[in-house]
Design an enzyme around this catalytic site. Structure first.
Site, PDB file in Angstrom:
ATOM      1  CG  ASP A  98      38.732   5.810  -2.154  1.00 31.27           C
ATOM      2  OD1 ASP A  98      38.387   6.335  -1.081  1.00 31.27           O
ATOM      3  OD2 ASP A  98      38.021   5.843  -3.167  1.00 31.27           O
ATOM      4  CG  ASP A 122      34.964  11.791 -15.241  1.00 30.43           C
ATOM      5  OD1 ASP A 122      34.162  11.040 -15.836  1.00 30.43           O
ATOM      6  OD2 ASP A 122      36.175  11.583 -15.216  1.00 30.43           O
TER       7      ASP A 122
END
Ligand SMILES: *[C@@H]1O[C@H](CO)[C@@H](O)[C@H](O)[C@H]1NC(C)=O
Ligand SMILES: CC(=O)N[C@H]1CO[C@H](CO)[C@@H](O)[C@@H]1O
Length: 748
Positions: free
Chosen positions: A150, A458
């Site tokens: 990223d 998550d």
């Protein structure tokens, strides 16, 4: 399907063996009796609080009512802790049966590694993780590793390029000598510390040298912040950085470094190697990129055109594989003929290689991983915690559970499209899949892939999978499947817990937090267990109350708890002693030490009074549209002397911050109140031990708080090193605490 028919035939012949077994914990009866007795104690405390409220005009009436609310809340929250302990289960896979039955039909596995900042997550660490995954004991033509970067750092790309070359030597070496662990850095460190001489010394030295040379080239590149010139011009991949303007503004960069097919993708002994892909999805300043969830979703799409593995493994870039068999272990759960079809994911615990003996920052969370997750597994499945987790691709992409659907493992096919389309075309196609605009008007982030808009993507994704009717498995082998790096300073730990608790609370406020939304798809016990984690932030204010009010009233000489001679002291004593000894025993049983428990208790206090409090405030502010959601990457690597202090278990306070000021203020407040009350006792009051009689519990409470805060006082007065409590924090907190005491006493 053949597999099922075979299984049935075996079952009929009476020789069917499952691929895994599940054991239940013993001793639950004793636990239930003990909890009931504690609960009776808690009820007595409630009764005492209600029946002894001071009369109008008496001192401490409001403080008392506050304590009543706080005691009520603690008691109720304590109840939520129980489902974890009702039915812990322990899983044991049988990988030899898997090999016997399915060796030829093993599914393709795609492994995702996410990194976000080369400064905090050094490329050498990242490629060690990648290499450890590539070396899994598994048919290599079925493995693919994807690195999502990223930060779109060309140095990380360079490191991965180097790793792809080194892997050609490393994979055959691992196979030949059954190397464990398969992360080169960890392996060479382990070998260096083991005394036995090496039989294959020559090859060992050769590969070690190769590794060290690579490592120093990468570290050099990191140091100068630039890829070596000759490499840059030689590999066409770097040309993709030509249009790069910053890490927040660039095109998709994708490079298939090893394509699993042609001869350039064979190792030195001519074997196939796993596919290896570098991806930096497109970023534009004006488009929300959704942090790690966005990266994972881009990976899911890109991998679907390249390898389309049925199983997806996702690990953090600092978590290398410590067991090259764990992939096969995980498959035992998915491929089991009887239960496998309802399992959506297999979660392994997040373990750390560098937790010190007494775990100063409570990073290892042994009770959580050794007990509570097993308990959740018994209730229908543990959480997905974002690393070390194996998923079935179709379920991660939103498939709903259906009793009819049985396992259908596709026959392994050669990835023909790689031959037909040339790689360049494949990369071009992948680029659109990883672009900023691809997700517009799609259900990515809502129903497909990882969910957006929550600080713990998550957890909420795992929960939404449960709500779709799937189960999960918690697999906690003695020999760890993955090992990562735990936070090594106090601020890192506090920031990490702020994010976790904030995300949990966001889930609780979302539709997934409500009891009725999941009705029927997850058990009430599991719902309670999720609540227990998601409501962490609500512990902040009650804990603060307990840290401040009783001590201030102690200073003033007003009792808020039963006297020594009162029978009401008994439930207090029983609940406090009983619960702490139970927690201590649980901690020891989970593999902790006594000192570790004390440290954990300190962190328990610090997390509640700072991380959770700030998280609570942030969530509330965001609800009213104030501050922006921000994701703080916790710093993962320490400077030299920081890690020395870490190993000596000396607390690292870091720079001045509001969290630290708050913690220090509380520490001083309790110190001043305790000292003040004792001085008062000695010099002013006549007649001996009055406060010991009337305010034993308050003295005790302040005393324990002072003891637990010893590192803070040390950090201020005794230490000279860089990790000590910053001067400015010390001054601020002393002034604040002192004025609070003075004001409080003066007001009356
Ligand atoms: C990691 O793997 C090695 C074997 O390679 C083993 O000896 C060690 O115990 C493992 N570490 C943990 C924490 O399980
Ligand atoms: C990154 C980091 O701090 N690693 C340390 C983990 O702990 C081991 C020993 O316990 C150290 O050697 C590492 O430097």
């Amino acid at each position: 399907m053949a597999t099922e028919a075979e299984a049935e035939a075996e079952a009929e012949a009476g020789e069917y063996y499952p691929l895994f077994e599940t054991r239940r914990a013993r001793g639950r009866f004793i636990y239930i009796i003990f909890s009931l007795s504690l609960f009776v104690g808690i009820c007595f405390i409630w009764v005492y609080r209600v029946s002894h409220i001071p009369r109008e005009g008496e001192d401490g009436k409001w403080a008392w009512i506050g304590l009543l609310c706080v005691d009520l809340w603690f008691g109720l929250y304590w109840l939520l802790r129980h489902p974890f302990r009702w039915n812990p289960v322990f899983r044991q896979p049988f990988r030899h049966i898997l090999s016997q039955r399915y060796e030829k039909k093993l599914p393709r596995v795609d492994m995702f590694v996410c990194t976000a900042d080369p400064g905090i997550e050094p490329p050498v660490m990242v490629i060690n993780t990648v290499l450890s995954l590539m070396a899994y004991d598994y048919p290599k033509e079925k493995l693919s590793v994807y690195l999502s970067d990223d930060a779109a750092s060309d140095i990380t790309f360079y490191a991965l390029l180097e790793a792809s070359i080194f892997a050609k030597h490393w994979l055959p070496f691992c196979k030949k000598f059954k190397v464990e662990p398969t992360s080169p850095a960890a392996y060479f460190k382990a070998i260096a510390s083991s005394s036995h001489t090496n039989q294959h010394a020559q090859q060992f030295q050769a590969i070690k040298k190769l590794y060290q040379d690579m490592e120093s080239r990468i570290e050099n590149a990191c140091k100068v912040g630039q890829v070596p010139h000759e490499v840059h011009s030689k590999h066409k991949g770097f040309s993709q950085w030509d249009s790069y303007s910053s890490r927040h503004d660039h095109d998709t960069i994708i490079q298939i470094l090893l394509d699993g097919r042609d001869s350039s993708a064979e190792d030195v002994e001519g074997n196939v190697m796993p596919i290896l892909v570098y991806l930096a999805r497109e970023k534009r300043p004006q488009v929300a990129h959704n942090f790690k969830a966005g990266a994972m979703n881009a990976l899911i799409r890109v991998s679907s055109t390249i390898s389309n593995g049925e199983i997806i493994l996702n690990v953090d870039c600092d978590m290398y594989s410590n067991n090259s068999q764990s992939l096969r272990d995980a498959l035992c759960f998915f491929m089991d003929e009887v239960k496998g079809h309802e399992i959506a994911f297999v979660q392994t615990p997040q373990c750390f290689e560098n937790v010190t003996k007494n775990d100063l920052y409570g990073g290892a969370m042994p009770v959580c991983y050794e007990l509570e997750f097993h308990g959740m597994d018994g209730l229908g499945g543990s959480m997905y915690i974002g690393t070390g987790c194996f998923h079935r691709r179709d379920i991660l992409c939103g498939r709903k559970f259906n009793y009819q659907c049985r396992n259908a493992w596709n026959e392994y096919k050669n990835i023909d499209h790689m031959k037909e389309e040339n790689l360049h075309k494949l990369e071009e196609k992948s680029k659109t899949l990883a672009s900023c605009t691809y997700e517009e008007n799609t259900s990515w982030g809502e129903e497909m892939g990882l969910l957006y808009g929550c600080a713990v993507e998550d957890l909420i994704t795992g929960l939404s999978i449960k709500f779709r009717g799937w189960k999960s498995v918690y697999y906690n082998p003695e020999r760890r499947a993955f090992l990562g790096v735990a936070p090594t300073t106090l601020p890192e730990t506090l920031v990490q817990h702020k994010r976790w608790s904030e995300g949990g609370f966001q889930i609780q406020l979302s539709k997934y937090g409500s009891a009725w939304y999941g009705w029927g798809s997850i058990s009430p016990g599991l719902q309670m267990a999720y609540c227990y984690y998601n409501l962490w932030v609500l512990q902040a204010l009650p804990t603060l109350y307990y840290c401040i009010i009783p001590s201030l009233y102690l200073l003033k000489g007003i009792p808020l708890f039963p006297q020594m001679s009162s029978p009401w002291l008994i439930p207090y004593a029983y609940v406090m002693l009983g619960d702490s000894s139970y927690c201590l025993l649980e901690f020891l049983w989970s593999g902790g030490t006594i000192q570790g428990w004390w440290n954990d208790t300190r962190m328990w206090l610090y997390k509640r009074t700072s991380s959770y409090l700030f998280a609570f405030v942030d969530v509330i502010l965001k609800r009213f549209g104030f501050s922006e959601s921000g994701f703080v990457v916790s710093a993962k690597v320490a400077e030299e002397n920081v890690s020395q202090r870490y190993e000596k278990e000396v607390m690292e306070f870091g720079d001045s911050s509001p969290m630290l000021t708050l913690l220090a203020t509380l520490a001083f407040l309790n110190l001043f109140c305790l000292v003040g009350a004792l001085l008062n006792q000695v010099f002013i009051r006549e007649g001996g031990l009055r406060i010991y009689e009337t305010m034993t519990l308050q003295v005790l409470l302040s005393g324990v708080l002072v003891l637990i805060n010893l590192p803070v006082y040390q950090g201020l007065y005794l230490r000279k090193d860089k990790g000590r409590l910053p001067k400015s924090v010390a001054v601020k907190s002393t002034v604040l605490a002192l004025s609070a005491c003075v004001l409080f006493v003066a007001i009356s």
